[in-house]
Scaffold this motif. Structure first.
Motif, PDB file in Angstrom:
ATOM      1  N   MET A   1     -67.316  61.258  -4.783  1.00  0.00           N
ATOM      2  CA  MET A   1     -66.843  62.034  -4.905  1.00  0.00           C
ATOM      3  C   MET A   1     -68.281  62.800  -4.817  1.00  0.00           C
ATOM      4  SD  MET A   1     -67.011  63.306  -9.794  1.00  0.00           S
ATOM      5  CE  MET A   1     -65.632  61.516  -9.242  1.00  0.00           C
ATOM      6  N   PRO A   2     -67.816  64.342  -4.456  1.00  0.00           N
ATOM      7  CA  PRO A   2     -69.293  65.149  -4.250  1.00  0.00           C
ATOM      8  C   PRO A   2     -70.474  65.017  -5.324  1.00  0.00           C
ATOM      9  CG  PRO A   2     -67.338  65.783  -3.928  1.00  0.00           C
ATOM     10  CD  PRO A   2     -66.961  65.136  -4.402  1.00  0.00           C
ATOM     11  N   GLU A   3     -71.617  65.370  -5.847  1.00  0.00           N
ATOM     12  CA  GLU A   3     -72.869  65.210  -6.895  1.00  0.00           C
ATOM     13  C   GLU A   3     -72.357  66.898  -7.565  1.00  0.00           C
ATOM     14  OE1 GLU A   3     -76.264  63.440  -8.107  1.00  0.00           O
ATOM     15  OE2 GLU A   3     -74.741  63.020  -6.201  1.00  0.00           O
ATOM     16  N   GLU A   4     -71.652  67.491  -7.203  1.00  0.00           N
ATOM     17  CA  GLU A   4     -71.285  68.955  -8.245  1.00  0.00           C
ATOM     18  C   GLU A   4     -70.641  69.449  -8.785  1.00  0.00           C
ATOM     19  OE1 GLU A   4     -69.584  69.649  -4.058  1.00  0.00           O
ATOM     20  OE2 GLU A   4     -71.448  69.046  -4.364  1.00  0.00           O
ATOM     21  N   LEU A   5     -69.802  68.203  -8.745  1.00  0.00           N
ATOM     22  CA  LEU A   5     -68.000  66.999  -9.225  1.00  0.00           C
ATOM     23  C   LEU A   5     -68.740  66.201 -10.380  1.00  0.00           C
ATOM     24  CD1 LEU A   5     -65.862  68.061  -9.514  1.00  0.00           C
ATOM     25  CD2 LEU A   5     -64.710  66.187  -7.931  1.00  0.00           C
ATOM     26  N   ILE A   6     -70.146  65.406 -10.491  1.00  0.00           N
ATOM     27  CA  ILE A   6     -70.091  64.900 -11.706  1.00  0.00           C
ATOM     28  C   ILE A   6     -70.227  65.345 -12.745  1.00  0.00           C
ATOM     29  CG2 ILE A   6     -72.348  63.324 -12.187  1.00  0.00           C
ATOM     30  CD1 ILE A   6     -70.937  61.607  -9.907  1.00  0.00           C
ATOM     31  N   PRO A   7     -71.592  66.129 -13.072  1.00  0.00           N
ATOM     32  CA  PRO A   7     -70.820  66.316 -14.432  1.00  0.00           C
ATOM     33  C   PRO A   7     -69.550  66.863 -14.722  1.00  0.00           C
ATOM     34  CG  PRO A   7     -72.463  67.691 -13.293  1.00  0.00           C
ATOM     35  CD  PRO A   7     -72.167  67.130 -11.990  1.00  0.00           C
ATOM     36  N   PHE A   8     -68.692  68.020 -14.174  1.00  0.00           N
ATOM     37  CA  PHE A   8     -67.484  68.208 -14.843  1.00  0.00           C
ATOM     38  C   PHE A   8     -66.701  66.702 -15.050  1.00  0.00           C
ATOM     39  CE2 PHE A   8     -62.568  68.751 -13.841  1.00  0.00           C
ATOM     40  CZ  PHE A   8     -62.371  69.682 -14.876  1.00  0.00           C
ATOM     41  N   GLY A  68     -60.591  56.055 -11.989  1.00  0.00           N
ATOM     42  CA  GLY A  68     -61.144  56.565 -12.734  1.00  0.00           C
ATOM     43  C   GLY A  68     -62.446  55.854 -13.668  1.00  0.00           C
ATOM     44  N   ILE A  69     -62.071  54.750 -14.273  1.00  0.00           N
ATOM     45  CA  ILE A  69     -62.615  54.142 -15.338  1.00  0.00           C
ATOM     46  C   ILE A  69     -63.622  52.762 -15.288  1.00  0.00           C
ATOM     47  CG2 ILE A  69     -62.576  52.608 -17.582  1.00  0.00           C
ATOM     48  CD1 ILE A  69     -59.535  54.000 -18.329  1.00  0.00           C
ATOM     49  N   GLU A  70     -63.478  52.398 -14.217  1.00  0.00           N
ATOM     50  CA  GLU A  70     -64.218  52.048 -13.417  1.00  0.00           C
ATOM     51  C   GLU A  70     -65.134  52.515 -13.137  1.00  0.00           C
ATOM     52  OE1 GLU A  70     -62.073  49.079 -10.896  1.00  0.00           O
ATOM     53  OE2 GLU A  70     -61.084  48.509 -12.379  1.00  0.00           O
ATOM     54  N   TYR A  71     -64.723  53.748 -11.877  1.00  0.00           N
ATOM     55  CA  TYR A  71     -66.210  54.946 -11.340  1.00  0.00           C
ATOM     56  C   TYR A  71     -67.382  54.904 -12.123  1.00  0.00           C
ATOM     57  CZ  TYR A  71     -68.388  58.380  -7.557  1.00  0.00           C
ATOM     58  OH  TYR A  71     -68.995  59.452  -7.330  1.00  0.00           O
ATOM     59  N   ALA A  72     -66.736  55.478 -13.441  1.00  0.00           N
ATOM     60  CA  ALA A  72     -67.098  56.080 -14.233  1.00  0.00           C
ATOM     61  C   ALA A  72     -68.534  55.399 -14.794  1.00  0.00           C
ATOM     62  CB  ALA A  72     -66.705  57.010 -15.700  1.00  0.00           C
ATOM     63  N   GLU A  73     -67.643  53.691 -15.323  1.00  0.00           N
ATOM     64  CA  GLU A  73     -68.518  52.913 -15.499  1.00  0.00           C
ATOM     65  C   GLU A  73     -69.921  52.046 -14.953  1.00  0.00           C
ATOM     66  OE1 GLU A  73     -65.615  49.868 -17.152  1.00  0.00           O
ATOM     67  OE2 GLU A  73     -65.233  50.592 -18.689  1.00  0.00           O
ATOM     68  N   ASP A  74     -69.630  52.781 -12.864  1.00  0.00           N
ATOM     69  CA  ASP A  74     -70.817  52.235 -12.457  1.00  0.00           C
ATOM     70  C   ASP A  74     -71.303  53.553 -12.805  1.00  0.00           C
ATOM     71  OD1 ASP A  74     -68.692  50.269 -11.828  1.00  0.00           O
ATOM     72  OD2 ASP A  74     -68.524  50.808  -9.448  1.00  0.00           O
ATOM     73  N   LEU A  75     -71.182  54.313 -12.813  1.00  0.00           N
ATOM     74  CA  LEU A  75     -72.217  55.364 -12.556  1.00  0.00           C
ATOM     75  C   LEU A  75     -72.972  55.634 -14.000  1.00  0.00           C
ATOM     76  CD1 LEU A  75     -70.094  58.767 -11.706  1.00  0.00           C
ATOM     77  CD2 LEU A  75     -71.567  57.421 -10.024  1.00  0.00           C
ATOM     78  N   ASN A  76     -72.302  54.896 -15.367  1.00  0.00           N
ATOM     79  CA  ASN A  76     -73.229  54.985 -16.287  1.00  0.00           C
ATOM     80  C   ASN A  76     -73.419  56.127 -17.311  1.00  0.00           C
ATOM     81  OD1 ASN A  76     -74.187  52.047 -15.929  1.00  0.00           O
ATOM     82  ND2 ASN A  76     -75.679  52.523 -14.662  1.00  0.00           N
ATOM     83  N   LEU A  77     -71.925  56.591 -17.090  1.00  0.00           N
ATOM     84  CA  LEU A  77     -71.477  58.117 -17.879  1.00  0.00           C
ATOM     85  C   LEU A  77     -71.595  57.643 -19.646  1.00  0.00           C
ATOM     86  CD1 LEU A  77     -69.270  60.125 -15.285  1.00  0.00           C
ATOM     87  CD2 LEU A  77     -71.744  60.289 -15.954  1.00  0.00           C
TER      88      LEU A  77
END
Length: 77
Positions: A1-8, A68-77
């Motif tokens: 995922m592009p870095e600029e998309l992480i906050p959204f 998507g859930i697993e990706y967010a958890e990996d990012l520690n959001l």
């Protein structure tokens, strides 16, 4: 995922955690921001993070996929 998309993505994921279900996103009234939101949502859907449904001119429903859930958890959001 592009870095600029992480906050959204993070905002959407936090809304998912808060509601623990499919939720509604109302688009911005600013046409430029609205197009950016739609582009970001389509990217997330095309890459398997979310499922969009109930799309209308002013809003859409969003459901997170397991990926998507697993990706967010990996990012520690």
């Amino acid at each position: 995922m592009p870095e600029e998309l992480i906050p959204f993505f993070s905002e959407l994921y936090n809304k998912h955690l808060e509601l623990n279900t499919r939720f509604k996103l109302i688009y911005s009234s600013d046409p430029v921001k609205k197009l950016e939101e739609i582009k970001n949502l389509e990217f997330l859907q095309d890459n398997g993070y979310i499922i969009l449904s109930g799309k209308t001119t002013g809003m859409c429903h969003i459901k997170f996929t397991q990926y998507g859930i697993e990706y967010a958890e990996d990012l520690n959001l």
